[in-house]
Scaffold this active site. Structure first.
Site, PDB file in Angstrom:
ATOM      1  N   LYS A 282      38.335 -16.254  -9.892  1.00 24.14           N
ATOM      2  CA  LYS A 282      38.931 -16.985  -8.770  1.00 24.14           C
ATOM      3  C   LYS A 282      39.318 -18.414  -9.090  1.00 24.14           C
ATOM      4  O   LYS A 282      38.611 -19.108  -9.808  1.00 24.14           O
ATOM      5  CB  LYS A 282      37.919 -17.025  -7.627  1.00 24.14           C
ATOM      6  CG  LYS A 282      37.677 -15.669  -7.016  1.00 24.14           C
ATOM      7  CD  LYS A 282      36.738 -15.782  -5.850  1.00 24.14           C
ATOM      8  CE  LYS A 282      36.702 -14.471  -5.079  1.00 24.14           C
ATOM      9  NZ  LYS A 282      35.792 -14.559  -3.954  1.00 24.14           N
TER      10      LYS A 282
ATOM     11  N   ARG B 215      16.193 -19.283 -26.933  1.00 26.81           N
ATOM     12  CA  ARG B 215      16.139 -20.699 -26.526  1.00 26.81           C
ATOM     13  C   ARG B 215      14.969 -21.432 -27.194  1.00 26.81           C
ATOM     14  O   ARG B 215      15.087 -22.606 -27.524  1.00 26.81           O
ATOM     15  CB  ARG B 215      16.000 -20.802 -25.008  1.00 26.81           C
ATOM     16  CG  ARG B 215      17.304 -20.566 -24.311  1.00 26.81           C
ATOM     17  CD  ARG B 215      17.200 -20.800 -22.827  1.00 26.81           C
ATOM     18  NE  ARG B 215      18.544 -21.017 -22.296  1.00 26.81           N
ATOM     19  CZ  ARG B 215      18.879 -20.852 -21.038  1.00 26.81           C
ATOM     20  NH1 ARG B 215      17.978 -20.501 -20.147  1.00 26.81           N
ATOM     21  NH2 ARG B 215      20.117 -21.080 -20.645  1.00 26.81           N
TER      22      ARG B 215
ATOM     23  N   GLY C 274      26.144 -24.006 -16.028  1.00 24.18           N
ATOM     24  CA  GLY C 274      26.537 -25.038 -15.056  1.00 24.18           C
ATOM     25  C   GLY C 274      26.875 -26.374 -15.707  1.00 24.18           C
ATOM     26  O   GLY C 274      27.861 -27.019 -15.330  1.00 24.18           O
TER      27      GLY C 274
ATOM     28  N   GLY D 126      29.895 -19.258 -17.397  1.00 25.12           N
ATOM     29  CA  GLY D 126      30.041 -17.955 -16.723  1.00 25.12           C
ATOM     30  C   GLY D 126      29.970 -16.784 -17.688  1.00 25.12           C
ATOM     31  O   GLY D 126      29.067 -16.688 -18.518  1.00 25.12           O
TER      32      GLY D 126
HETATM   33  P1  AMP Z   1      34.346 -15.849 -13.734  1.00 29.11           P
HETATM   34  O1  AMP Z   1      32.862 -15.678 -13.484  1.00 29.11           O
HETATM   35  O2  AMP Z   1      35.047 -16.635 -12.683  1.00 29.11           O
HETATM   36  O3  AMP Z   1      34.622 -16.353 -15.132  1.00 29.11           O
HETATM   37  O4  AMP Z   1      34.985 -14.391 -13.605  1.00 29.11           O
HETATM   38  C1  AMP Z   1      34.684 -13.344 -14.465  1.00 29.11           C
HETATM   39  C2  AMP Z   1      35.043 -12.043 -13.790  1.00 29.11           C
HETATM   40  O5  AMP Z   1      36.420 -12.036 -13.482  1.00 29.11           O
HETATM   41  C3  AMP Z   1      34.789 -10.856 -14.662  1.00 29.11           C
HETATM   42  O6  AMP Z   1      33.798 -10.068 -14.063  1.00 29.11           O
HETATM   43  C4  AMP Z   1      36.129 -10.127 -14.682  1.00 29.11           C
HETATM   44  O7  AMP Z   1      36.011  -8.722 -14.532  1.00 29.11           O
HETATM   45  C5  AMP Z   1      36.828 -10.685 -13.485  1.00 29.11           C
HETATM   46  N1  AMP Z   1      38.297 -10.574 -13.613  1.00 29.11           N
HETATM   47  C6  AMP Z   1      39.057 -11.050 -14.591  1.00 29.11           C
HETATM   48  N2  AMP Z   1      40.333 -10.697 -14.395  1.00 29.11           N
HETATM   49  C7  AMP Z   1      40.398  -9.972 -13.271  1.00 29.11           C
HETATM   50  C8  AMP Z   1      41.445  -9.323 -12.552  1.00 29.11           C
HETATM   51  N3  AMP Z   1      42.702  -9.375 -12.967  1.00 29.11           N
HETATM   52  N4  AMP Z   1      41.138  -8.684 -11.407  1.00 29.11           N
HETATM   53  C9  AMP Z   1      39.846  -8.641 -10.986  1.00 29.11           C
HETATM   54  N5  AMP Z   1      38.815  -9.221 -11.620  1.00 29.11           N
HETATM   55  C10 AMP Z   1      39.075  -9.871 -12.753  1.00 29.11           C
END
Ligand code: AMP
Length: 393
Positions: free
Chosen positions: A194, A37, A374, A351
């Site tokens: 999610k 950074r 963010g 993320g």
């Molecule tokens: P996010 O921070 O919302 O972008 O989520 C990333 C996380 O989602 C990672 O740690 C992945 O392992 C998890 N992930 C992605 N696909 C799946 C899945 N089908 N089942 C469970 N976890 C998942």
């Protein structure tokens, strides 16, 4: 996006340039362990010096919660800043205008952590006024802090002639090329765990892009909403109405939704768990979906081939666990290959996205990778970023 001024537009000769930067770097045992950074912001500081300005650097560091905390002093960053600039940096705990004016014309001054007072995060007008009294011009180069209306990111920008630094300028131009005035068709790829954390993001994207590919755990909620049984998969059954609403919005806006058409399933969430590839109506109650299957990747690759612009956030599967990283890796590599040939503008961030694209060895081929977290997500949600809005006009 609206117009914003850049360093090029400003007369800086003989002026004190308050410069908001993000040097929230990792530190261990009093040493900066990753100066990325700091290295990235150095060209902005050098540009200000080149234009005859005296940079006074403002930054936050850690989360001191409005109280002075020696463990979160910016003093620790001075050697890395000096190395990046090849110049001495003067560190001040309590800046005042007389001291700044008395410093040599080509001095670089770093002010202590802006978050050592609660007035910073409260965007207190008194603090903004005090900061403004220290300089003649304000330059914001901290895109990653632009989603916060703080005294050093928003308040002070409204009190002085303001502009974007080089990093901020590059980020805003890349984002505008992706969602502001893009070369269509635009494909968005959104994955991750999610739906609940990305409802605003999905709603904004369906109104802006031509096709939206949904993957990762969040796709399971959409599959459940379409009536498929997803077994033990990560799935927010309480959000199936939201998923249906997003699909309806997409249809009304002319945005194609691409959901997995085949999936890789296992009985446990673990690396190298016994697994199989199956159709959407073949997932048993004991199985969970951990990745998209090869047919889905082929459809995605075809969509990537016809897209001119790509916006990507989130992995398409549980990419940390081999072999459930396959869809993410293959899609990222397909996108990277088209970028490399100059056929695709690809912007990614937020993320785990950077980690996933690095894992795929594709990050370096993307047009722009935002490390802003963010601020990048709020931009994808279509929300105005206060630190950027304050630079307009
Ligand atoms: P996010 O921070 O919302 O972008 O989520 C990333 C996380 O989602 C990672 O740690 C992945 O392992 C998890 N992930 C992605 N696909 C799946 C899945 N089908 N089942 C469970 N976890 C998942």
């Amino acid at each position: 996006m609206g117009t914003f001024r850049t360093l090029e537009d400003m007369d800086l000769a003989g002026k004190v340039v308050l410069t908001r930067i993000d040097i929230n770097v990792p530190v261990e045992n009093g040493q900066v362990t990753d100066a990325t950074r700091i290295d990235k912001v150095a060209p902005t500081i050098l540009k200000i010096l080149e234009k005859g300005g005296k940079p006074v650097l403002l930054a936050h560091f850690g989360r001191p919660k409005g109280q002075p905390n020696p463990e979160m002093s910016l003093r620790v960053t001075v050697p890395a800043l000096e190395a990046a600039l090849s110049k001495t940096v003067t560190f001040v705990e309590r800046p005042d205008r007389a001291m700044i004016d008395a410093a040599p014309a080509d001095a670089v001054i770093l002010v202590e952590n802006t978050r050592f007072t609660p007035m910073e995060e409260a965007n207190d007008p008194q603090m903004a006024g005090f900061l403004a009294s220290l300089g003649d011009v304000y330059c914001n180069d901290a895109f990653s802090a632009a989603h916060r209306a703080h005294a050093s990111t928003e308040g002070v920008a409204r009190l002085l002639p303001s502009c974007a630094g080089l990093l901020m300028e590059a980020e805003l131009k890349a984002l505008d090329a992706a969602l502001g005035t893009p070369n269509r068709p635009v494909l968005a790829v959104v994955g991750g765990a999610k739906v609940s954390s990305k409802i605003d993001l999905l709603k904004n994207l369906v109104s802006k892009v031509d096709a939206l590919a949904i993957g990762g755990g969040m796709a399971n909620t959409f599959l459940a909403a379409r009536g498929y049984s997803v077994g033990k998969s990560l799935c927010e059954h309480d959000l199936t109405d939201t998923a249906r609403e997003i699909e309806r919005n997409a249809k009304a806006a002319g945005c194609d939704i691409l959901l997995p058409m085949d999936v890789v399933v296992a009985k446990e969430f673990a690396a190298n768990a016994p697994h199989r590839t199956c159709g959407l109506d073949e997932v048993s109650d004991a199985e969970m979906i951990l990745d998209a299957g090869p047919q889905t990747v082929a459809i995605l690759a075809a969509a990537l081939d016809t897209a001119n612009t790509l916006v990507w956030n989130g992995p398409l599967g549980a990419f940390e666990l081999t072999p459930f990283d396959k869809a993410t890796v293959q899609a990222a590599q397909a996108a990277g290959a088209r970028c490399k040939k100059g056929e695709l503008i690809a912007v990614a961030g937020g993320g785990d996205t950077v980690a996933a694209l690095n894992h795929a060895n594709a990050a370096q081929d993307f047009t722009h990778i935002s490390t802003a977290g963010g601020a990048f997500l709020e931009w994808m949600e279509g929300k105005p970023l206060p630190g950027v809005e304050a630079l307009k006009g």
